[in-house]
Design a protein around this motif. Structure first.
Motif, PDB file in Angstrom:
ATOM      1  N   ALA A 231       0.834  -1.209   0.000  1.00 35.56           N
ATOM      2  CA  ALA A 231       0.000   0.000   0.000  1.00 35.56           C
ATOM      3  C   ALA A 231       0.865   1.253   0.000  1.00 35.56           C
ATOM      4  O   ALA A 231       0.575   2.224  -0.716  1.00 35.56           O
ATOM      5  N   ILE A 232       1.926   1.253   0.789  1.00 36.50           N
ATOM      6  CA  ILE A 232       2.819   2.416   0.861  1.00 36.50           C
ATOM      7  C   ILE A 232       3.541   2.628  -0.466  1.00 36.50           C
ATOM      8  O   ILE A 232       3.645   3.755  -0.968  1.00 36.50           O
ATOM      9  N   ALA A 233       4.017   1.535  -1.062  1.00 44.53           N
ATOM     10  CA  ALA A 233       4.686   1.645  -2.366  1.00 44.53           C
ATOM     11  C   ALA A 233       3.726   2.167  -3.431  1.00 44.53           C
ATOM     12  O   ALA A 233       4.096   3.011  -4.266  1.00 44.53           O
ATOM     13  N   ASP A 234       2.484   1.693  -3.409  1.00 41.10           N
ATOM     14  CA  ASP A 234       1.490   2.162  -4.378  1.00 41.10           C
ATOM     15  C   ASP A 234       1.195   3.645  -4.171  1.00 41.10           C
ATOM     16  O   ASP A 234       1.010   4.399  -5.137  1.00 41.10           O
ATOM     17  N   ALA A 235       1.138   4.078  -2.906  1.00 45.34           N
ATOM     18  CA  ALA A 235       0.877   5.490  -2.622  1.00 45.34           C
ATOM     19  C   ALA A 235       2.021   6.370  -3.116  1.00 45.34           C
ATOM     20  O   ALA A 235       1.788   7.480  -3.631  1.00 45.34           O
ATOM     21  N   GLU A 236       3.242   5.915  -2.969  1.00 44.54           N
ATOM     22  CA  GLU A 236       4.386   6.683  -3.451  1.00 44.54           C
ATOM     23  C   GLU A 236       4.307   6.870  -4.961  1.00 44.54           C
ATOM     24  O   GLU A 236       4.607   7.954  -5.486  1.00 44.54           O
ATOM     25  N   ARG A 237       3.869   5.824  -5.678  1.00 45.53           N
ATOM     26  CA  ARG A 237       3.701   5.952  -7.124  1.00 45.53           C
ATOM     27  C   ARG A 237       2.556   6.914  -7.457  1.00 45.53           C
ATOM     28  O   ARG A 237       2.648   7.707  -8.403  1.00 45.53           O
ATOM     29  N   ALA A 238       1.475   6.832  -6.687  1.00 39.55           N
ATOM     30  CA  ALA A 238       0.333   7.708  -6.943  1.00 39.55           C
ATOM     31  C   ALA A 238       0.706   9.180  -6.771  1.00 39.55           C
ATOM     32  O   ALA A 238       0.188  10.043  -7.482  1.00 39.55           O
ATOM     33  N   ILE A 239       1.603   9.465  -5.851  1.00 39.28           N
ATOM     34  CA  ILE A 239       2.043  10.838  -5.617  1.00 39.28           C
ATOM     35  C   ILE A 239       2.985  11.319  -6.720  1.00 39.28           C
ATOM     36  O   ILE A 239       2.983  12.491  -7.090  1.00 39.28           O
ATOM     37  N   ALA A 240       3.771  10.411  -7.258  1.00 36.35           N
ATOM     38  CA  ALA A 240       4.763  10.787  -8.275  1.00 36.35           C
ATOM     39  C   ALA A 240       4.151  10.962  -9.662  1.00 36.35           C
ATOM     40  O   ALA A 240       4.683  11.715 -10.492  1.00 36.35           O
ATOM     41  N   GLU A 241       3.041  10.300  -9.939  1.00 37.30           N
ATOM     42  CA  GLU A 241       2.457  10.349 -11.276  1.00 37.30           C
ATOM     43  C   GLU A 241       1.792  11.696 -11.548  1.00 37.30           C
ATOM     44  O   GLU A 241       1.220  12.306 -10.641  1.00 37.30           O
ATOM     45  N   PRO A 242       1.832  12.163 -12.786  1.00 36.73           N
ATOM     46  CA  PRO A 242       1.105  13.404 -13.115  1.00 36.73           C
ATOM     47  C   PRO A 242      -0.405  13.170 -13.097  1.00 36.73           C
ATOM     48  O   PRO A 242      -0.878  12.054 -13.341  1.00 36.73           O
ATOM     49  N   VAL A 243      -1.164  14.202 -12.793  1.00 30.69           N
ATOM     50  CA  VAL A 243      -2.624  14.112 -12.810  1.00 30.69           C
ATOM     51  C   VAL A 243      -3.101  14.267 -14.256  1.00 30.69           C
ATOM     52  O   VAL A 243      -2.787  15.271 -14.908  1.00 30.69           O
ATOM     53  N   PRO A 244      -3.844  13.303 -14.783  1.00 31.96           N
ATOM     54  CA  PRO A 244      -4.304  13.410 -16.179  1.00 31.96           C
ATOM     55  C   PRO A 244      -5.201  14.627 -16.396  1.00 31.96           C
ATOM     56  O   PRO A 244      -6.088  14.914 -15.589  1.00 31.96           O
ATOM     57  N   GLU A 245      -4.977  15.340 -17.480  1.00 27.33           N
ATOM     58  CA  GLU A 245      -5.778  16.525 -17.783  1.00 27.33           C
ATOM     59  C   GLU A 245      -7.248  16.174 -17.971  1.00 27.33           C
ATOM     60  O   GLU A 245      -8.138  16.980 -17.661  1.00 27.33           O
ATOM     61  N   ALA A 246      -7.506  14.958 -18.460  1.00 26.73           N
ATOM     62  CA  ALA A 246      -8.901  14.554 -18.668  1.00 26.73           C
ATOM     63  C   ALA A 246      -9.671  14.519 -17.356  1.00 26.73           C
ATOM     64  O   ALA A 246     -10.876  14.802 -17.325  1.00 26.73           O
ATOM     65  N   PHE A 247      -8.984  14.202 -16.251  1.00 25.76           N
ATOM     66  CA  PHE A 247      -9.643  14.187 -14.944  1.00 25.76           C
ATOM     67  C   PHE A 247      -9.927  15.611 -14.458  1.00 25.76           C
ATOM     68  O   PHE A 247     -10.936  15.858 -13.805  1.00 25.76           O
ATOM     69  N   VAL A 248      -9.030  16.521 -14.776  1.00 20.11           N
ATOM     70  CA  VAL A 248      -9.230  17.913 -14.360  1.00 20.11           C
ATOM     71  C   VAL A 248     -10.418  18.516 -15.100  1.00 20.11           C
ATOM     72  O   VAL A 248     -11.179  19.319 -14.537  1.00 20.11           O
ATOM     73  N   ALA A 249     -10.615  18.095 -16.339  1.00 16.50           N
ATOM     74  CA  ALA A 249     -11.676  18.670 -17.163  1.00 16.50           C
ATOM     75  C   ALA A 249     -12.994  17.916 -17.082  1.00 16.50           C
ATOM     76  O   ALA A 249     -14.009  18.405 -17.589  1.00 16.50           O
ATOM     77  N   ALA A 250     -13.040  16.763 -16.456  1.00 16.55           N
ATOM     78  CA  ALA A 250     -14.243  15.930 -16.457  1.00 16.55           C
ATOM     79  C   ALA A 250     -15.427  16.650 -15.821  1.00 16.55           C
ATOM     80  O   ALA A 250     -15.278  17.449 -14.894  1.00 16.55           O
ATOM     81  N   GLU A 251     -16.615  16.353 -16.314  1.00 17.31           N
ATOM     82  CA  GLU A 251     -17.830  17.003 -15.820  1.00 17.31           C
ATOM     83  C   GLU A 251     -18.319  16.390 -14.508  1.00 17.31           C
ATOM     84  O   GLU A 251     -18.850  17.102 -13.639  1.00 17.31           O
ATOM     85  N   GLN A 252     -18.157  15.070 -14.355  1.00 18.35           N
ATOM     86  CA  GLN A 252     -18.770  14.381 -13.211  1.00 18.35           C
ATOM     87  C   GLN A 252     -17.973  13.121 -12.893  1.00 18.35           C
ATOM     88  O   GLN A 252     -17.367  12.508 -13.767  1.00 18.35           O
ATOM     89  N   PHE A 253     -17.974  12.740 -11.598  1.00 20.38           N
ATOM     90  CA  PHE A 253     -17.297  11.526 -11.140  1.00 20.38           C
ATOM     91  C   PHE A 253     -18.257  10.680 -10.304  1.00 20.38           C
ATOM     92  O   PHE A 253     -18.985  11.215  -9.443  1.00 20.38           O
ATOM     93  N   THR A 254     -18.230   9.373 -10.531  1.00 20.11           N
ATOM     94  CA  THR A 254     -18.912   8.415  -9.657  1.00 20.11           C
ATOM     95  C   THR A 254     -17.865   7.431  -9.147  1.00 20.11           C
ATOM     96  O   THR A 254     -17.110   6.846  -9.938  1.00 20.11           O
ATOM     97  N   PHE A 255     -17.816   7.249  -7.833  1.00 13.72           N
ATOM     98  CA  PHE A 255     -16.850   6.345  -7.216  1.00 13.72           C
ATOM     99  C   PHE A 255     -17.566   5.092  -6.726  1.00 13.72           C
ATOM    100  O   PHE A 255     -18.649   5.165  -6.130  1.00 13.72           O
ATOM    101  N   LEU A 256     -16.932   3.944  -6.975  1.00 10.98           N
ATOM    102  CA  LEU A 256     -17.516   2.651  -6.623  1.00 10.98           C
ATOM    103  C   LEU A 256     -16.599   1.894  -5.691  1.00 10.98           C
ATOM    104  O   LEU A 256     -15.369   2.011  -5.765  1.00 10.98           O
ATOM    105  N   GLY A 257     -17.179   1.098  -4.812  1.00  5.59           N
ATOM    106  CA  GLY A 257     -16.401   0.251  -3.914  1.00  5.59           C
ATOM    107  C   GLY A 257     -17.086  -1.082  -3.712  1.00  5.59           C
ATOM    108  O   GLY A 257     -18.250  -1.274  -4.086  1.00  5.59           O
ATOM    109  N   ARG A 258     -16.350  -2.008  -3.113  1.00  2.00           N
ATOM    110  CA  ARG A 258     -16.912  -3.309  -2.720  1.00  2.00           C
ATOM    111  C   ARG A 258     -16.378  -3.642  -1.342  1.00  2.00           C
ATOM    112  O   ARG A 258     -15.190  -3.450  -1.067  1.00  2.00           O
TER     113      ARG A 258
END
Length: 366
Positions: A231-258
């Motif tokens: 989990a820590i290694a995955d978080a370090e990668r998530a912090i290092a990656e650039p944020v996709p422009e498509a996410f910044v411009a998106a109109e709406q988000f739905t989040f799902l879990g199980r």
């Protein structure tokens, strides 16, 4: 300019390590106890995640409630604001005051799959997604009447230690042991707890919770025996990656879990609303086809935290929407969402440290 929120998001891998190191000695629920976990806002969603994980790990029946709605038994003789708790024993990053049993470690990605099955309760069984039952009586007791459910322990999650609903609930309890996880040992909640775990190193200057919420969950997962290395290694990668422009411009988000990630999906949606005033929704993944998929479409994102049910990605894409999922630990995926929320706030000229209409703690007048 870098905001406090951005710095706090980036510090999460280090905070998770410290939280995991505390797990062996932290004064957290004991094996076999029947536990109610309570909180408000973000803390309620973390409570939901922990309740499912604790049951799946075989540690005991666990329910999660918003503090204002918790149907916890109150003796007929108890009146509001009368609880007199002994001085809490704090556990901080440097202390070793508690003795709490640990489960046999499992991998962080297994989600407790090798643990003995838990007895189903309203907090969520391995077969259920929505972990909360509707209480038969959530209102305060009438004169002379007892009401609600009995628990061996109440675990309260509260960053500030000052939230009105949490304090009111704890004051009504009479004899039920209370453990509190908080960031500030100088607040009123200390006098209402029997045991306290202080995560002051994860406290935040931003109103929006990021690292305190996830550090709580890292501590709780480690206490259940999980190895958080991946989990820590995955978080370090998530912090290092650039944020996709498509996410910044998106109109709406739905989040799902199980399972345990239903709570994380709710928290992901809340972070987007708080930081960037985005239109967001959250559902258990298998409920998505029962109506919510109707808003999927071009410029809209459906984001899965954890393993997606078969066919759901294809259904979203067939509706013209974008589907996001992957193999990263769900807590690390939440870090990605936090960074998207800040990027969207910056693009809109909003201050994620001081979101509109919000304060660090909700303190209501009596």
């Amino acid at each position: 300019m870098t905001t406090h929120t951005e710095m706090e998001i980036a510090s999460q891998p280090a905070c998770w390590r410290r939280g995991a190191e505390m797990a062996a000695t932290a004064a957290l629920p004991r094996l076999g106890e029947r536990v109610a976990v309570v909180g408000c806002g973000t803390s309620w969603f973390i409570a939901q995640a922990y309740a499912v994980l604790r049951e799946r790990a075989g540690h005991g029946e666990t329910d999660a409630f918003a503090a204002s709605e918790a149907p916890i038994a109150v003796p007929a003789s108890a009146s509001p604001h009368t609880r007199e708790a002994p001085l809490a024993t704090p556990t901080s990053a440097g202390s070793h005051a508690a003795e709490a049993p640990l489960a046999t470690p499992t991998s962080a990605g297994s989600q407790g799959a090798e643990a003995p099955p838990a007895t189903p309760t309203s907090a969520g069984s391995p077969a259920a997604e929505a972990p909360l039952a509707v209480p038969t009586s959530a209102a305060p007791p009438s004169a002379g009447a007892a009401y609600g459910r009995a628990y061996d322990r109440v675990l309260a999650l509260t960053r500030s230690g000052t939230t009105t609903e949490v304090l009111d609930l704890l004051r009504r309890l009479d004899g039920t042991p209370v453990t509190v996880v908080t960031a500030d040992p100088r607040t009123p909640v200390m006098s209402l707890a029997d045991e306290v775990v202080v995560l002051d190193f994860a406290d935040e200057r931003s109103v929006v919770q990021t690292r305190f919420a996830t550090t709580q969950l890292a501590l709780l997962r480690a206490h259940l025996g999980e190895d958080l290395g991946q989990a820590i290694a995955d978080a370090e990668r998530a912090i290092a990656e650039p944020v996709p422009e498509a996410f910044v411009a998106a109109e709406q988000f739905t989040f799902l879990g199980r399972g345990w990630t239903c709570g994380l999906a709710q928290e992901a949606a809340l972070k987007m609303r708080e930081a960037s005033r985005s239109w967001t929704e959250a559902y258990p993944a298998m409920e998505y086809r029962h109506g919510p998929i109707s808003i999927a479409g071009p410029g809209r994102v459906t984001w899965m935290l954890g393993t997606a049910p078969e066919g759901i990605a294809e259904d979203v894409r067939a509706a013209g929407g974008a589907f996001v999922g992957g193999n990263a630990d769900p807590m690390a995926e939440l870090v990605r969402v936090q960074r998207v929320a800040v990027a969207r706030a910056n693009a809109l000229g909003l201050d994620p440290d001081q979101p509109l209409h919000l304060t660090r703690s909700v303190i209501l007048s009596s």
